[in-house]
Motif scaffolding. Structure first.
Motif, PDB file in Angstrom:
ATOM      1  N   THR A 174       0.829  -1.201   0.000  1.00 33.59           N
ATOM      2  CA  THR A 174       0.000   0.000   0.000  1.00 33.59           C
ATOM      3  C   THR A 174       0.864   1.251   0.000  1.00 33.59           C
ATOM      4  N   ASN A 175       0.625   2.130  -0.957  1.00 40.40           N
ATOM      5  CA  ASN A 175       1.174   3.480  -0.978  1.00 40.40           C
ATOM      6  C   ASN A 175       2.697   3.522  -0.933  1.00 40.40           C
ATOM      7  N   ASP A 200      -2.037  -1.473  -3.795  1.00 43.33           N
ATOM      8  CA  ASP A 200      -2.890  -0.282  -3.848  1.00 43.33           C
ATOM      9  C   ASP A 200      -2.020   0.974  -3.802  1.00 43.33           C
ATOM     10  N   THR A 202      -3.496   4.003  -4.347  1.00 40.28           N
ATOM     11  CA  THR A 202      -4.496   5.066  -4.324  1.00 40.28           C
ATOM     12  C   THR A 202      -4.027   6.290  -3.552  1.00 40.28           C
ATOM     13  N   THR A 227      -5.008  -1.580  -7.541  1.00 38.80           N
ATOM     14  CA  THR A 227      -5.843  -0.393  -7.416  1.00 38.80           C
ATOM     15  C   THR A 227      -5.001   0.870  -7.470  1.00 38.80           C
ATOM     16  N   GLY A 228      -5.495   1.874  -8.209  1.00 37.22           N
ATOM     17  CA  GLY A 228      -4.885   3.192  -8.219  1.00 37.22           C
ATOM     18  C   GLY A 228      -3.664   3.264  -9.111  1.00 37.22           C
ATOM     19  N   GLY A 250      -8.957   2.050 -11.012  1.00 37.26           N
ATOM     20  CA  GLY A 250      -8.436   3.292 -10.464  1.00 37.26           C
ATOM     21  C   GLY A 250      -7.196   3.821 -11.134  1.00 37.26           C
ATOM     22  N   ASP A 462     -12.043   8.840  -3.977  1.00 37.58           N
ATOM     23  CA  ASP A 462     -12.295   7.614  -4.727  1.00 37.58           C
ATOM     24  C   ASP A 462     -13.762   7.440  -5.109  1.00 37.58           C
ATOM     25  N   VAL A 466     -13.579   1.430  -3.625  1.00 34.71           N
ATOM     26  CA  VAL A 466     -12.397   0.943  -2.933  1.00 34.71           C
ATOM     27  C   VAL A 466     -12.510  -0.567  -2.760  1.00 34.71           C
TER      28      VAL A 466
END
Length: 498
Positions: A174-175, A200, A202, A227-228, A250, A462, A466
């Motif tokens: 994540t991130n 992800d 996002t 995602t993202g 995304g 978003d 999600v």
């Protein structure tokens, strides 16, 4: 085979290290040991180590050296100004059940290594000195990263380079922050399996992409939620690449943003892109290259049985010479099916056939899932303990719990199934309740679950779209544990935040 214990609170480097009451205190003491194949180094839960762990010894294929944890409470933490774990030329190593947080450099850096397994490791905020905070493996073979969580690092979340034999299984990334940071990047590697992960980007600062494969050979990317990011999967210059059954969404922010792309940095051959749900982004599958780039070959690119919806560009874009096909895909009304250059159309090298349009992809998908579940229920039991991925789609919400059962589509040889573990926790006789990223979930040992969405946790940017992943494990009641499976919760509430 010796077990050594390390406790930063109660240990002493003057101890023998071989008992719970005679634990060492520091990682530097561990580095002075002449560890042998089969030895283990266990860090006390609740301990904090403000130093880098250097691994300079090797295990053997049948007896790896293990670095893990013991006791109760929070996982032991490694942090400091350098790397969390650093190693060169070590083989047959297992790292499990620890946390690496707020290190100046990489969480794990290993070069010229082989037969490493990283499992149940949590990485948080590494690379704080401005250096890459990746879990990094450069040059080697047989690297497995599984059931781990990597979040908020500086640079790529995972960096793999020149490795033959990569397994990246059931992880959450994540991130990954930085203008050049991808969630996961693998370069010049072969025999790759990327399965069951949730990656992800996002909330990443200056997000680049989710998954990048450069010159992969024999790669399978399946059953992931991506995602993202500026793009979903960039799989450039590969040979024998399968991208199937992923949920990719995304990918936006640029007019060129895409779910899957190939063809830019070298010859691409034998790609199978199938069964993916590609939605809520710009372009779908893209075969392209910058103007003026070398003339690479792009051959046998088969794009089929995917679902495309809510795209601002076309489901398929082909604007460079290529051979392949686009067939049997489902495309939601309002999404452009193809954008193929006239020259390629005239050459008849990329035929389009048997694709169909539906008014509402979500409704069609849910209907198909219901039909599949009914068929599965009536089928004969598989003569082994086996699990199938589950998903929960939340399209409307009244505040009540959303119910399901994780075991309905799983099977065992004796007809008995029990949910033993859920997201790393044991499911007891009274069940288990966990707080997820976007809601709370309660599970029982019979597989039943209730997920309650917390609308206050949905990020405004978003628009209510999600997802989050939970892993679980089952057995047949006699300790025959199955492979780890996953429940993915998709939240698509278009009008929620407007």
């Amino acid at each position: 085979m010796t077990v050594y214990y390390v406790n930063s609170a109660t240990g002493s480097d003057g101890n023998s290290g071989t008992g719970l009451k005679s634990a060492f205190a520091t990682l530097s003491k561990v580095e002075s040991l002449k560890l042998k194949p089969g030895d283990s180094v266990l860090l006390a839960k609740g301990s904090v180590f403000n130093e880098q762990l250097d691994i300079k010894v090797s295990g053997s294929e049948g007896a790896p050296i293990k670095f893990g944890s013991y006791g109760t409470g929070a996982a032991p933490v490694i942090h400091g100004t350098g790397d969390g774990i650093h190693s060169l030329y070590a083989t047959n190593i297992v790292i499990e059940n620890i946390k690496i947080s707020n290190v100046g450099g990489a969480a794990i850096y290993a070069g010229n290594v082989s037969n490493w397994t990283v499992r149940n490791v949590e990485v948080d905020k590494s690379g704080v000195s401005g250096k890459s905070g990746s879990v990094t493996f450069r040059t080697g073979e047989n690297i497995t990263i599984e059931n781990s969580k990597i979040a908020n690092v500086h640079g790529d979340g995972v960096w793999i380079e020149k490795v033959n034999g990569v397994k990246f299984l059931n992880n959450t990334v994540t991130n990954s922050h930085g203008t050049a940071a991808d969630g996961v990047q693998m370069n010049d590697s072969s025999n790759i399996l990327i399965h069951g992960n949730h990656i992800d980007q996002t909330g990443a600062a200056s997000p680049k992409g989710v998954l990048t494969l450069i010159r992969p050979v024999n790669a399978v990317v399946e059953d992931n939620v991506l995602t993202g990011g500026g793009f979903g999967i960039s799989a450039q210059a590969g040979k024998t690449v399968t991208i199937r059954d992923n949920d990719i969404s995304g990918f936006k922010g640029y007019d060129w943003s895409f779910a899957v792309a190939l063809g830019e940095t070298g010859t691409a051959k034998d790609y199978d892109i199938s069964g993916n749900h590609i939605h809520d982004g710009a372009w779908g599958v893209v075969v392209t290259a910058p103007i003026g780039s070398p003339s690479y070959a792009r051959t046998n690119i088969n794009v089929h049985n995917n679902t495309f919806d809510d795209l601002s560009g076309a489901a398929l874009k082909v604007d460079r010479p290529a051979s392949g096909s686009f067939h049997d895909n489902t495309i939601e009304a309002g999404t452009t099916a193809t954008n193929i250059s006239p020259a390629i159309q005239d050459a008849h090298t990329f035929p389009v056939s048997n694709n169909h349009t539906v008014a509402n992809v979500e409704a069609a998908t849910l209907a198909a899932a219901d039909a599949t579940a009914a068929t599965t229920t009536e089928a004969a039991a598989d003569p082994a303990v086996s699990a199938v991925h589950d998903s929960l789609k939340i399209l409307t919400d009244t505040g009540a719990a959303h119910h399901g059962n994780l075991l309905e589509n799983d099977s065992s040889d004796n007809g008995t199934l029990v949910l033993r573990h859920f997201d790393g926790e044991t499911v007891g006789k009274n069940g288990l309740t966990l707080t997820g990223e976007y809601g709370n979930i309660h599970v029982e040992r019979d597989g039943s679950y209730a997920y309650t969405l917390d609308e206050t946790k949905l990020p405004a940017h978003d628009n209510g779209h999600v997802s989050e992943n939970f892993s679980y494990g089952i057995d047949d009641g006699t300790s025959h544990h199955s492979d780890t499976d996953a429940l993915t919760v998709y939240v698509h509430l278009d009008d929620l935040l407007k």
